[in-house]
Design an enzyme around this catalytic site. Sequence first.
Site, PDB file in Angstrom:
ATOM      1  N   THR A  99      18.323  10.480   3.068  1.00  6.20           N
ATOM      2  CA  THR A  99      18.165  10.873   4.470  1.00  6.20           C
ATOM      3  C   THR A  99      17.268   9.858   5.172  1.00  6.20           C
ATOM      4  O   THR A  99      16.399   9.272   4.536  1.00  6.20           O
ATOM      5  CB  THR A  99      17.449  12.245   4.501  1.00  6.20           C
ATOM      6  OG1 THR A  99      18.233  13.181   3.791  1.00  6.20           O
ATOM      7  CG2 THR A  99      17.199  12.742   5.905  1.00  6.20           C
TER       8      THR A  99
ATOM      9  N   GLY B 101      15.151  14.299   0.494  1.00  6.66           N
ATOM     10  CA  GLY B 101      15.359  14.662  -0.905  1.00  6.66           C
ATOM     11  C   GLY B 101      16.476  15.676  -1.014  1.00  6.66           C
ATOM     12  O   GLY B 101      17.289  15.815  -0.099  1.00  6.66           O
TER      13      GLY B 101
ATOM     14  N   GLY C  50      18.302  18.713  -0.488  1.00 10.49           N
ATOM     15  CA  GLY C  50      18.124  19.697   0.564  1.00 10.49           C
ATOM     16  C   GLY C  50      17.933  21.121   0.068  1.00 10.49           C
ATOM     17  O   GLY C  50      17.110  21.872   0.603  1.00 10.49           O
TER      18      GLY C  50
END
Length: 302
Positions: A184, A235, A237
């Site tokens: 992300t 990281g 989710g």
Amino acid sequence: MRYAIVVHGGAGGTSPEAEQGCRRAAQAGAKALRGGGSSLDAAVAAVQWMEDSGRFNAGAGAVLRLDGATIETDAAVATSAGLQGVVGAVRDVRNPVLLARAVAQETPHFMLTGEGASALAKALGLAPHPGPSARALERYRALREAIARGDASLLGAGWSEPMAAKLMGLLGGDEGQVPHEGDTVGAVALDSAGMFAVASSTGGARAMLLGRIGDVPFRRCGYQVGVLGGVAATGIGEEIMRREGAGKVYQLLEMGLVPQAACEAVVKLFPVNVSVGFIALTGDGVGVAANCPMATHAIVKG
Ligand code: GLY
């Protein structure tokens, strides 16, 4: 502090290219702030730069889903002044962060997902997704080889090899086509008016079914922002949502911890085999912590 911005390129891996990308994204955000833009302008500019670069798992660089053919992305923007807009499982949009901002500023809604979100993007003339990047396809090739070796660890937390094989079979996907990595991208900025803003964008994390939405669009999970500052998470989710990661960092800021200590404390709540990272920004400083490599860059003007 006159203005500040901190960005991350995702937990779970870094490279000179990712570090340079974060630096350039932060510079794009700082340029907006220097030009009189708001912290929202800055955070969105930084994330848009990373989406466009194709170097990260976001926007043009987003990875594929379990079916081996589809890209779906999540994004969020929020400010300490109360603006919020998020999108989930959006297809065919190059810059989901711009769509999240449009949801906040051009609709009465807070969250749009799936077809409706894609339709809004089209109506607003946002650029369509260019299709899987060379980097995303290269990841597939590497992962395919790992799966062929029986290396299930690359599937990520919560997955087992039989579960993945079964679901891939049901979806008609190829067993080798399992997305990998969870990078992300995110940015937190502060402007000279004292407003904090957070922006995040992702292609998702590890192996994902169609329609899966991760932590990024959920307040207190993927992001948190308030008068004290802003937090962005990266990281796996599901694990971040289970622990309300960004919200916990913010709670520690409310209890008086400095951003670095708050980020470090919350990273420790996660098992070591679950990649996770946080960035945080307050009027006093920047926090950056992860339990794995994570590219970041901060620009602070006092
Ligand atoms: N943190 C990104 C995701 O799990 O979707």
